[in-house]
Design a protein around this motif. Structure first.
Motif, short mmCIF file in Angstrom:
data_model
loop_
_atom_site.label_atom_id
_atom_site.label_comp_id
_atom_site.label_asym_id
_atom_site.label_seq_id
_atom_site.Cartn_x
_atom_site.Cartn_y
_atom_site.Cartn_z
N VAL A 22 -3.23 -0.24 2.53
CA VAL A 22 -1.80 -0.54 2.49
C VAL A 22 -0.96 0.63 1.99
O VAL A 22 0.23 0.72 2.30
CB VAL A 22 -1.51 -1.79 1.64
N SER A 23 -1.54 1.54 1.22
CA SER A 23 -0.76 2.64 0.66
C SER A 23 -0.86 3.92 1.49
O SER A 23 -0.29 4.95 1.11
CB SER A 23 -1.24 2.94 -0.77
N ALA A 24 -1.55 3.89 2.61
CA ALA A 24 -1.76 5.11 3.40
C ALA A 24 -0.47 5.61 4.02
O ALA A 24 0.27 4.86 4.67
CB ALA A 24 -2.79 4.84 4.48
N GLN A 25 -0.18 6.90 3.82
CA GLN A 25 0.89 7.55 4.56
C GLN A 25 0.37 7.91 5.95
O GLN A 25 -0.78 7.65 6.29
CB GLN A 25 1.36 8.80 3.82
N VAL A 26 1.22 8.53 6.75
CA VAL A 26 0.85 8.81 8.14
C VAL A 26 -0.42 9.65 8.23
O VAL A 26 -1.30 9.38 9.04
CB VAL A 26 2.02 9.49 8.87
N GLY A 27 -0.51 10.69 7.39
CA GLY A 27 -1.69 11.54 7.45
C GLY A 27 -2.97 10.79 7.12
O GLY A 27 -4.00 10.95 7.80
N ALA A 28 -2.92 9.96 6.08
CA ALA A 28 -4.11 9.19 5.71
C ALA A 28 -4.44 8.15 6.76
O ALA A 28 -5.62 7.89 7.04
CB ALA A 28 -3.89 8.52 4.35
N PRO A 33 9.53 -1.79 -4.17
CA PRO A 33 8.10 -1.93 -3.86
C PRO A 33 7.87 -3.24 -3.11
O PRO A 33 7.80 -4.31 -3.71
CB PRO A 33 7.44 -1.93 -5.24
N THR A 34 7.80 -3.18 -1.80
CA THR A 34 7.71 -4.37 -0.97
C THR A 34 6.35 -5.04 -1.09
O THR A 34 5.37 -4.44 -1.52
CB THR A 34 7.93 -4.01 0.51
N ARG A 35 6.31 -6.30 -0.69
CA ARG A 35 5.02 -6.96 -0.47
C ARG A 35 4.61 -6.65 0.96
O ARG A 35 5.35 -6.93 1.91
CB ARG A 35 5.12 -8.46 -0.69
N MET A 36 3.44 -6.06 1.11
CA MET A 36 2.97 -5.63 2.43
C MET A 36 1.99 -6.67 2.98
O MET A 36 0.96 -6.95 2.36
CB MET A 36 2.32 -4.26 2.32
N VAL A 37 2.32 -7.22 4.13
CA VAL A 37 1.54 -8.31 4.73
C VAL A 37 0.90 -7.82 6.03
O VAL A 37 1.59 -7.31 6.92
CB VAL A 37 2.43 -9.53 4.99
N ALA A 38 -0.40 -7.98 6.12
CA ALA A 38 -1.14 -7.51 7.29
C ALA A 38 -0.66 -8.19 8.57
O ALA A 38 -0.46 -9.40 8.61
CB ALA A 38 -2.63 -7.77 7.09
N ARG A 39 -0.48 -7.38 9.61
CA ARG A 39 -0.21 -7.93 10.94
C ARG A 39 -1.57 -8.31 11.56
O ARG A 39 -2.14 -7.56 12.33
CB ARG A 39 0.49 -6.89 11.81
N ALA A 40 -2.04 -9.45 11.19
CA ALA A 40 -3.42 -9.83 11.53
C ALA A 40 -3.51 -11.16 12.26
O ALA A 40 -4.55 -11.81 12.24
CB ALA A 40 -4.25 -9.89 10.25
N ASP A 41 -2.43 -11.57 12.94
CA ASP A 41 -2.42 -12.87 13.59
C ASP A 41 -3.52 -13.02 14.64
O ASP A 41 -3.97 -14.14 14.91
CB ASP A 41 -1.06 -13.10 14.26
N ASN A 78 -10.19 -12.61 8.57
CA ASN A 78 -8.96 -13.07 7.94
C ASN A 78 -8.49 -12.09 6.86
O ASN A 78 -9.32 -11.47 6.17
CB ASN A 78 -9.17 -14.44 7.30
N PRO A 79 -7.17 -11.94 6.71
CA PRO A 79 -6.66 -11.07 5.65
C PRO A 79 -6.92 -11.67 4.28
O PRO A 79 -7.03 -12.89 4.12
CB PRO A 79 -5.16 -11.01 5.94
N VAL A 80 -7.05 -10.79 3.28
CA VAL A 80 -7.25 -11.20 1.89
C VAL A 80 -6.25 -10.47 1.02
O VAL A 80 -5.65 -9.47 1.43
CB VAL A 80 -8.69 -10.91 1.42
N GLU A 81 -6.06 -10.97 -0.20
CA GLU A 81 -5.13 -10.33 -1.12
C GLU A 81 -5.66 -8.95 -1.54
O GLU A 81 -6.85 -8.79 -1.84
CB GLU A 81 -4.93 -11.20 -2.36
N ALA A 99 -0.32 -5.82 -4.22
CA ALA A 99 0.79 -5.34 -3.39
C ALA A 99 0.95 -6.10 -2.09
O ALA A 99 1.91 -5.87 -1.36
CB ALA A 99 0.61 -3.85 -3.09
N GLY A 100 0.02 -6.99 -1.78
CA GLY A 100 0.12 -7.73 -0.53
C GLY A 100 -1.25 -8.14 -0.03
O GLY A 100 -2.15 -8.44 -0.82
N GLU A 101 -1.42 -8.14 1.29
CA GLU A 101 -2.70 -8.53 1.87
C GLU A 101 -3.15 -7.49 2.88
O GLU A 101 -2.34 -6.74 3.43
CB GLU A 101 -2.60 -9.91 2.52
#
Length: 321
Positions: free
Chosen positions: A281-287, A231-239, A247-250, A255-257
Motif C-alpha cells: 500500500v505504501s509503494a510509490q511508482v518506482g517501487a 493519510p487516507t485509508r487505502m482499500v484494495a481494488r479486489a472485487d 480476499n483482502p485482509v487488513e 492503513a487499510g487493506e
C-alpha cells in the motif's frame, strides 16, 4: 492495435499502471504472450508529475503510462482498454471476461488493480485531492516545502505523517479531528519540533479561487492553511479476486487493506500473482514498477517449470517410457 485480444495468453495482467506495465514488459521480453487489460482509472491521475523515480522525475503520470504501453507493445504484448468483469479458474488456467463480453484464457494471472483512497466526508475536502490536498511527503513534500501545512488526524498514521512533513516545512499544524489526540510522549515530541496541535472536530475546508485557505472547526474557529495532508485509508481494488478464493485482509499498519503475497508477488492461490499498491500500500511508482518486474520474472520462471514438466512427459511418451 491497443484493442487486440487473442483467445489465449501465457499471462493476462489485470491493471495497467506502473506495476502492471512493468510486469508485462518483463514477460514480453521473456517471449511470453501477454495482454494488459486496463480500465483507465489510475490512482495518481490528479498529480502533476511522478516524483522519486530515477531518470523520470516529474514526468506526468499519463505520459509515463503511454511510454510504458508503447514499450510493452514493442515487444509484442497487447494492451487493451477495457474493464474486466470476471475472473474464473479453469482446468488449465483462467478465463478472463471483459465487460463488453469478450473472453480470453491465460495460464497465469498478474493482478495490479491498486487501491482506492478513502477520504472522510468533510465538506470542501475531496475537490482538492492531488493538488493542495496531498497524502505522501515523499511524493509531494518538496513541491509544498516551506508552506503552511495542516495534517488531518485520520487513523493511526496521522501523527506519523505530521512528523514526516515537518522535514519539509517549519509550519505544521496537526488537526486531531476525530482521532485520539496525541499521547503525552507524542505531544512532547511535536512540541519540541514546533508542530502545533489543534483539537476539535473539523466542520469544513475553506477555499478561495480553487485553493485551500483554511480549516474551519465546529466551534467556528478558522485555522489558516495553504496545504493539507490526509493519510487516507487505502482499500484494495479486489472485487474480482474472491471468485478465485483470494480476499483482502487488513494491513498490519492499520492503513487499510491489501492482498497478502510473498516477496515475489505470489499469492496463496496457485497461478495468481499480485504487484503494486494492491499488495504494497505504501509503494510509490518506482517501487510498484519494481514489484511488477519481480512478479513478471517469477511468473516466467513458474511457467518454465511447467513447460519443462510437460516437455518431459511428452518426451517419455514418445520414448515409450
Amino acid at each position: 492495435m491497443t484493442d487486440e485480444l487473442n483467445s489465449t495468453y501465457d499471462v493476462i495482467v489485470v491493471g495497467g499502471g506502473a506495476a502492471g506495465l512493468n510486469g508485462a514488459l518483463m514477460l514480453a521480453r521473456a517471449r511470453r504472450s501477454v495482454a494488459v487489460i486496463d480500465a483507465g482509472e489510475p490512482r495518481n491521475a490528479p498529480a502533476d508529475g511522478v516524483h522519486g523515480l530515477f531518470a523520470r522525475e516529474g514526468t506526468p503520470p499519463a505520459e509515463l503510462v503511454a511510454r510504458g504501453r508503447e514499450e510493452v507493445r514493442g515487444y509484442g504484448g497487447h494492451v487493451i482498454d477495457a474493464r474486466v468483469s470476471e475472473l474464473a479458474r479453469t482446468a488449465d488456467g483462467f478465463t478472463v471476461t471483459l465487460a463488453d463480453g469478450r473472453t480470453a484464457r491465460a495460464r497465469r494471472l498478474l493482478v495490479t488493480t491498486g487501491v482506492v483512497d478513502e477520504l472522510p466526508d468533510i465538506p470542501g475536502l475531496r475537490e482538492h485531492w492531488g493538488h493542495d490536498l496531498v497524502h505522501c511527503p515523499y511524493c509531494h513534500g518538496y513541491e509544498v516545502r516551506d508552506r503552511p501545512i495542516g495534517v488531518l488526524g485520520l487513523g493511526p498514521m496521522g501523527i506519523h505523517i505530521a512528523q514526516l512533513f515537518r522535514q519539509w516545512s517549519p509550519d505544521i499544524t496537526y488537526f486531531a479531528h476525530t482521532a485520539n489526540p496525541p499521547n503525552e510522549e507524542q505531544a512532547e515530541q511535536m512540541a519540541a519540533r514546533g508542530i502545533r496541535i489543534v483539537t476539535g472536530e473539523i466542520e469544513a475546508i475553506e477555499s478561495a479561487e480553487g485553493h485551500i485557505t483554511g480549516v474551519r472547526l465546529t466551534d467556528g474557529t478558522v485555522v489558516p492553511r495553504e496545504i493539507l495532508a490526509a493519510p487516507t485509508r487505502m482499500v484494495a481494488r479486489a472485487d474480482l479476486l474472491p471468485a478465485l478464493g483470494l480476499n483482502p485482509v487488513e494491513h498490519p499498519s492499520g492503513a487499510g487493506e491489501y492482498i497478502a503475497a510473498d516477496p515475489f508477488g505470489r499469492t496463496d492461490i496457485p497461478g495468481v500473482w499480485v504487484a503494486g499498491n494492491l499488495t504494497d500500500v505504501s509503494a510509490q511508482v518506482g517501487a510498484a514498477a519494481a514489484g511488477g518486474a519481480m512478479a513478471g520474472a517469477h511468473i516466467n520462471a513458474d511457467l518454465v517449470t511447467e513447460d519443462t514438466r510437460l516437455a518431459v512427459e511428452a518426451h517419455r511418451s514418445l520414448a515409450g517410457v
